[in-house]
Design a protein around this motif. Structure first.
Motif, PDB file in Angstrom:
ATOM      1  N   ASP A   1     -23.300  66.029  67.318  1.00  9.43           N
ATOM      2  CA  ASP A   1     -22.348  65.379  66.435  1.00  9.43           C
ATOM      3  C   ASP A   1     -21.756  66.404  65.463  1.00  9.43           C
ATOM      4  N   VAL A   2     -20.436  66.610  65.563  1.00  9.93           N
ATOM      5  CA  VAL A   2     -19.785  67.545  64.658  1.00  9.93           C
ATOM      6  C   VAL A   2     -19.534  66.861  63.328  1.00  9.93           C
ATOM      7  N   GLN A   3     -19.953  67.515  62.267  1.00 13.65           N
ATOM      8  CA  GLN A   3     -19.718  66.971  60.932  1.00 13.65           C
ATOM      9  C   GLN A   3     -19.241  68.080  60.010  1.00 13.65           C
ATOM     10  N   LEU A   4     -18.245  67.764  59.209  1.00 16.39           N
ATOM     11  CA  LEU A   4     -17.794  68.651  58.151  1.00 16.39           C
ATOM     12  C   LEU A   4     -17.845  67.875  56.846  1.00 16.39           C
ATOM     13  N   GLN A   5     -18.293  68.534  55.825  1.00 15.27           N
ATOM     14  CA  GLN A   5     -18.407  67.881  54.527  1.00 15.27           C
ATOM     15  C   GLN A   5     -17.786  68.760  53.458  1.00 15.27           C
ATOM     16  N   ALA A   6     -16.746  68.243  52.841  1.00 16.41           N
ATOM     17  CA  ALA A   6     -16.086  68.946  51.743  1.00 16.41           C
ATOM     18  C   ALA A   6     -16.669  68.476  50.423  1.00 16.41           C
ATOM     19  N   SER A   7     -16.834  69.393  49.502  1.00 14.02           N
ATOM     20  CA  SER A   7     -17.376  69.048  48.194  1.00 14.02           C
ATOM     21  C   SER A   7     -16.833  70.014  47.149  1.00 14.02           C
ATOM     22  N   GLY A   8     -17.080  69.672  45.893  1.00 10.29           N
ATOM     23  CA  GLY A   8     -16.698  70.564  44.810  1.00 10.29           C
ATOM     24  C   GLY A   8     -15.490  70.134  44.018  1.00 10.29           C
ATOM     25  N   GLY A   9     -14.880  69.042  44.385  1.00 12.67           N
ATOM     26  CA  GLY A   9     -13.715  68.572  43.646  1.00 12.67           C
ATOM     27  C   GLY A   9     -14.101  68.074  42.265  1.00 12.67           C
ATOM     28  N   GLY A  10     -13.091  67.846  41.458  1.00 11.45           N
ATOM     29  CA  GLY A  10     -13.331  67.352  40.116  1.00 11.45           C
ATOM     30  C   GLY A  10     -12.079  67.410  39.277  1.00 11.45           C
ATOM     31  N   LEU A  11     -12.271  67.235  37.991  1.00 14.56           N
ATOM     32  CA  LEU A  11     -11.172  67.267  37.027  1.00 14.56           C
ATOM     33  C   LEU A  11     -11.153  68.625  36.342  1.00 14.56           C
ATOM     34  N   VAL A  12      -9.985  69.240  36.322  1.00 14.24           N
ATOM     35  CA  VAL A  12      -9.847  70.553  35.689  1.00 14.24           C
ATOM     36  C   VAL A  12      -8.511  70.600  34.945  1.00 14.24           C
ATOM     37  N   GLN A  13      -8.476  71.356  33.883  1.00 13.99           N
ATOM     38  CA  GLN A  13      -7.234  71.501  33.136  1.00 13.99           C
ATOM     39  C   GLN A  13      -6.307  72.495  33.825  1.00 13.99           C
ATOM     40  N   ALA A  14      -5.041  72.336  33.583  1.00 11.77           N
ATOM     41  CA  ALA A  14      -4.055  73.269  34.131  1.00 11.77           C
ATOM     42  C   ALA A  14      -4.416  74.698  33.727  1.00 11.77           C
ATOM     43  N   GLY A  15      -4.308  75.591  34.687  1.00 11.68           N
ATOM     44  CA  GLY A  15      -4.680  76.980  34.467  1.00 11.68           C
ATOM     45  C   GLY A  15      -6.119  77.280  34.817  1.00 11.68           C
ATOM     46  N   GLY A  16      -6.890  76.239  35.079  1.00 10.05           N
ATOM     47  CA  GLY A  16      -8.301  76.417  35.387  1.00 10.05           C
ATOM     48  C   GLY A  16      -8.561  76.740  36.840  1.00 10.05           C
ATOM     49  N   SER A  17      -9.844  76.837  37.164  1.00 13.91           N
ATOM     50  CA  SER A  17     -10.273  77.207  38.518  1.00 13.91           C
ATOM     51  C   SER A  17     -11.286  76.203  39.043  1.00 13.91           C
ATOM     52  N   LEU A  18     -11.394  76.180  40.345  1.00 16.16           N
ATOM     53  CA  LEU A  18     -12.340  75.291  41.012  1.00 16.16           C
ATOM     54  C   LEU A  18     -12.666  75.889  42.367  1.00 16.16           C
ATOM     55  N   ARG A  19     -13.890  75.724  42.805  1.00 15.93           N
ATOM     56  CA  ARG A  19     -14.259  76.186  44.141  1.00 15.93           C
ATOM     57  C   ARG A  19     -14.727  75.012  44.984  1.00 15.93           C
ATOM     58  N   LEU A  20     -14.089  74.826  46.097  1.00 17.63           N
ATOM     59  CA  LEU A  20     -14.477  73.798  47.043  1.00 17.63           C
ATOM     60  C   LEU A  20     -15.306  74.417  48.157  1.00 17.63           C
ATOM     61  N   SER A  21     -16.204  73.616  48.707  1.00 23.59           N
ATOM     62  CA  SER A  21     -17.041  74.050  49.827  1.00 23.59           C
ATOM     63  C   SER A  21     -16.832  73.116  51.007  1.00 23.59           C
ATOM     64  N   CYS A  22     -16.923  73.683  52.176  1.00 26.14           N
ATOM     65  CA  CYS A  22     -16.866  72.900  53.412  1.00 26.14           C
ATOM     66  C   CYS A  22     -18.048  73.327  54.266  1.00 26.14           C
ATOM     67  N   SER A  23     -19.001  72.437  54.409  1.00 26.64           N
ATOM     68  CA  SER A  23     -20.182  72.710  55.226  1.00 26.64           C
ATOM     69  C   SER A  23     -20.005  72.072  56.593  1.00 26.64           C
ATOM     70  N   ALA A  24     -20.298  72.824  57.623  1.00 23.44           N
ATOM     71  CA  ALA A  24     -20.111  72.335  58.989  1.00 23.44           C
ATOM     72  C   ALA A  24     -21.432  72.322  59.740  1.00 23.44           C
ATOM     73  N   SER A  25     -21.579  71.336  60.595  1.00 18.94           N
ATOM     74  CA  SER A  25     -22.760  71.255  61.454  1.00 18.94           C
ATOM     75  C   SER A  25     -22.336  70.689  62.804  1.00 18.94           C
TER      76      SER A  25
END
Length: 117
Positions: A1-25
């Motif tokens: 079973d192929v699964q991908l899971q994205a995570s790391g989203g959220g609320l950030v102010q303009a000019g800020g940074s965020l890192r998203l992850s995608c885990s696959a199995s």
């Protein structure tokens, strides 16, 4: 079973940074390119960028160039989307897929990124 899971989203102010992850199995990670896509309210899903997990080659949409970076940790079967200088226009649900195109049969569930002004 192929699964991908994205995570790391959220609320950030303009000019800020965020890192998203995608885990696959359930797939041979090196055999796939992993793409990041986003869909803003009322808009079509669009491609943000992608990485060839084997070669490390990357491609970015014009809107992402210079601000977003995609990297891959093959040992962890995980791809990252590092986003900086975020703007309200970047607000969207971000998805990862086992492809650089919208036609992939394998998609993660999406993670919401909200950029406040």
């Amino acid at each position: 079973d192929v699964q991908l899971q994205a995570s790391g989203g959220g609320l950030v102010q303009a000019g800020g940074s965020l890192r998203l992850s995608c885990s696959a199995s359930g797939l041979t990670f090196d055999d796939y390119a992993i793409g990041w896509f986003r869909q803003a309210p009322g808009k079509e899903r669009e491609r943000v960028g992608c990485i060839d997990s084997s070669s490390g080659n990357t491609w970015y949409a014009d809107s992402a160039k210079g601000r977003f970076t995609i990297t891959s940790d093959n040992a962890k079967n995980t791809v990252y989307l590092q986003m900086s200088s975020l703007q309200p226009a970047d607000t969207a649900v971000y998805y990862c897929a086992a492809s650089c195109t919208l036609g992939s049969p394998y998609w993660g569930q999406g993670t919401l990124v909200t950029v406040s002004s």
